[in-house]
Design a protein around this motif. Structure first.
Motif, PDB file in Angstrom:
ATOM      1  N   LYS A   9       7.240 -12.422   3.664  1.00 42.30           N
ATOM      2  CA  LYS A   9       6.576 -12.749   2.393  1.00 42.30           C
ATOM      3  C   LYS A   9       5.527 -11.693   2.036  1.00 42.30           C
ATOM      4  CE  LYS A   9       7.332 -17.683   2.728  1.00 42.30           C
ATOM      5  NZ  LYS A   9       6.763 -18.978   3.014  1.00 42.30           N
ATOM      6  N   ILE A  10       4.746 -11.271   3.037  1.00 38.36           N
ATOM      7  CA  ILE A  10       3.704 -10.272   2.795  1.00 38.36           C
ATOM      8  C   ILE A  10       4.329  -8.937   2.390  1.00 38.36           C
ATOM      9  CG2 ILE A  10       1.889  -8.893   3.880  1.00 38.36           C
ATOM     10  CD1 ILE A  10       1.309 -11.393   5.636  1.00 38.36           C
ATOM     11  N   VAL A  11       5.356  -8.521   3.113  1.00 42.51           N
ATOM     12  CA  VAL A  11       6.014  -7.242   2.838  1.00 42.51           C
ATOM     13  C   VAL A  11       6.631  -7.229   1.442  1.00 42.51           C
ATOM     14  CG1 VAL A  11       7.974  -5.791   3.529  1.00 42.51           C
ATOM     15  CG2 VAL A  11       6.406  -6.665   5.252  1.00 42.51           C
ATOM     16  N   ASN A  12       7.082  -8.367   0.972  1.00 41.49           N
ATOM     17  CA  ASN A  12       7.735  -8.442  -0.334  1.00 41.49           C
ATOM     18  C   ASN A  12       6.773  -8.596  -1.510  1.00 41.49           C
ATOM     19  OD1 ASN A  12      10.510  -8.031   0.282  1.00 41.49           O
ATOM     20  ND2 ASN A  12      10.498 -10.028   1.282  1.00 41.49           N
ATOM     21  N   ILE A  13       5.477  -8.639  -1.239  1.00 48.18           N
ATOM     22  CA  ILE A  13       4.483  -8.645  -2.315  1.00 48.18           C
ATOM     23  C   ILE A  13       4.223  -7.189  -2.695  1.00 48.18           C
ATOM     24  CG2 ILE A  13       2.105  -9.179  -2.983  1.00 48.18           C
ATOM     25  CD1 ILE A  13       2.195 -11.498  -0.937  1.00 48.18           C
ATOM     26  N   GLU A  14       4.451  -6.840  -3.953  1.00 50.67           N
ATOM     27  CA  GLU A  14       4.172  -5.475  -4.424  1.00 50.67           C
ATOM     28  C   GLU A  14       2.671  -5.253  -4.358  1.00 50.67           C
ATOM     29  OE1 GLU A  14       6.160  -2.949  -5.362  1.00 50.67           O
ATOM     30  OE2 GLU A  14       7.915  -4.151  -4.832  1.00 50.67           O
ATOM     31  N   SER A  15       2.227  -4.344  -3.504  1.00 48.30           N
ATOM     32  CA  SER A  15       0.789  -4.123  -3.343  1.00 48.30           C
ATOM     33  C   SER A  15       0.519  -2.711  -2.829  1.00 48.30           C
ATOM     34  CB  SER A  15       0.191  -5.153  -2.390  1.00 48.30           C
ATOM     35  OG  SER A  15       0.812  -5.075  -1.127  1.00 48.30           O
ATOM     36  N   TYR A  16       0.638  -1.734  -3.699  1.00 47.10           N
ATOM     37  CA  TYR A  16       0.337  -0.360  -3.318  1.00 47.10           C
ATOM     38  C   TYR A  16      -1.176  -0.134  -3.322  1.00 47.10           C
ATOM     39  CZ  TYR A  16       0.204   0.143  -8.388  1.00 47.10           C
ATOM     40  OH  TYR A  16      -0.085  -0.016  -9.712  1.00 47.10           O
ATOM     41  N   SER A  17      -1.625   1.023  -2.922  1.00 44.44           N
ATOM     42  CA  SER A  17      -3.044   1.303  -2.685  1.00 44.44           C
ATOM     43  C   SER A  17      -3.996   0.879  -3.794  1.00 44.44           C
ATOM     44  CB  SER A  17      -3.248   2.788  -2.398  1.00 44.44           C
ATOM     45  OG  SER A  17      -2.599   3.136  -1.211  1.00 44.44           O
ATOM     46  N   TYR A  18      -3.660   1.156  -5.048  1.00 43.25           N
ATOM     47  CA  TYR A  18      -4.575   0.838  -6.133  1.00 43.25           C
ATOM     48  C   TYR A  18      -4.044  -0.270  -7.036  1.00 43.25           C
ATOM     49  CZ  TYR A  18      -7.177   4.794  -4.490  1.00 43.25           C
ATOM     50  OH  TYR A  18      -7.907   5.631  -3.705  1.00 43.25           O
ATOM     51  N   ASP A  19      -3.311  -1.206  -6.455  1.00 49.47           N
ATOM     52  CA  ASP A  19      -2.776  -2.352  -7.192  1.00 49.47           C
ATOM     53  C   ASP A  19      -3.609  -3.579  -6.832  1.00 49.47           C
ATOM     54  OD1 ASP A  19      -1.320  -4.330  -8.424  1.00 49.47           O
ATOM     55  OD2 ASP A  19       0.424  -4.154  -7.124  1.00 49.47           O
ATOM     56  N   ALA A  20      -4.718  -3.764  -7.571  1.00 46.82           N
ATOM     57  CA  ALA A  20      -5.643  -4.856  -7.250  1.00 46.82           C
ATOM     58  C   ALA A  20      -4.965  -6.219  -7.324  1.00 46.82           C
ATOM     59  CB  ALA A  20      -6.850  -4.813  -8.186  1.00 46.82           C
ATOM     60  N   GLN A  21      -4.069  -6.423  -8.273  1.00 44.31           N
ATOM     61  CA  GLN A  21      -3.390  -7.715  -8.420  1.00 44.31           C
ATOM     62  C   GLN A  21      -2.484  -7.990  -7.219  1.00 44.31           C
ATOM     63  OE1 GLN A  21      -0.887  -8.007 -11.898  1.00 44.31           O
ATOM     64  NE2 GLN A  21      -1.031 -10.233 -11.920  1.00 44.31           N
ATOM     65  N   GLY A  22      -1.744  -6.991  -6.778  1.00 47.89           N
ATOM     66  CA  GLY A  22      -0.878  -7.164  -5.611  1.00 47.89           C
ATOM     67  C   GLY A  22      -1.677  -7.417  -4.349  1.00 47.89           C
ATOM     68  N   LYS A  23      -2.749  -6.653  -4.181  1.00 47.58           N
ATOM     69  CA  LYS A  23      -3.604  -6.865  -3.011  1.00 47.58           C
ATOM     70  C   LYS A  23      -4.242  -8.242  -3.032  1.00 47.58           C
ATOM     71  CE  LYS A  23      -4.759  -2.232  -1.661  1.00 47.58           C
ATOM     72  NZ  LYS A  23      -5.858  -1.320  -1.405  1.00 47.58           N
ATOM     73  N   ALA A  24      -4.627  -8.713  -4.218  1.00 51.51           N
ATOM     74  CA  ALA A  24      -5.205 -10.056  -4.337  1.00 51.51           C
ATOM     75  C   ALA A  24      -4.190 -11.101  -3.899  1.00 51.51           C
ATOM     76  CB  ALA A  24      -5.667 -10.310  -5.769  1.00 51.51           C
ATOM     77  N   ALA A  25      -2.927 -10.892  -4.205  1.00 49.99           N
ATOM     78  CA  ALA A  25      -1.881 -11.833  -3.786  1.00 49.99           C
ATOM     79  C   ALA A  25      -1.747 -11.853  -2.267  1.00 49.99           C
ATOM     80  CB  ALA A  25      -0.550 -11.470  -4.436  1.00 49.99           C
ATOM     81  N   VAL A  26      -1.835 -10.687  -1.630  1.00 49.02           N
ATOM     82  CA  VAL A  26      -1.774 -10.620  -0.167  1.00 49.02           C
ATOM     83  C   VAL A  26      -2.994 -11.321   0.439  1.00 49.02           C
ATOM     84  CG1 VAL A  26      -1.806  -9.089   1.843  1.00 49.02           C
ATOM     85  CG2 VAL A  26      -0.380  -8.517  -0.129  1.00 49.02           C
TER      86      VAL A  26
END
Length: 68
Positions: A9-26
């Protein structure tokens, strides 16, 4: 198997270095998992472009052995 499912689930969340929305989901995913274990959770907002850092520990500690 639960660890592998959570990792997937974590790996499948789009969350690159400067993607605040993706990182927030993680962060929210991990925060929820550790809250169900009654761990101590600290969320530290960083620059808006990178989101928050999350500290999860099963007890207060003087130092940390692992940083992910």
């Amino acid at each position: 198997m639960l660890f592998i499912e959570d990792l997937e689930k974590i790996v499948n969340i789009e969350s690159y270095s400067y993607d605040a929305q993706g990182k927030a989901a993680v962060v929210q995913f991990l925060k929820g998992k550790f809250q169900t274990l009654n761990w101590h959770i600290e969320e530290h907002p960083l620059d808006p472009s990178v989101g928050s850092a999350l500290v999860c520990m099963n007890r207060k500690a003087e130092h940390f052995d692992v940083l992910i």
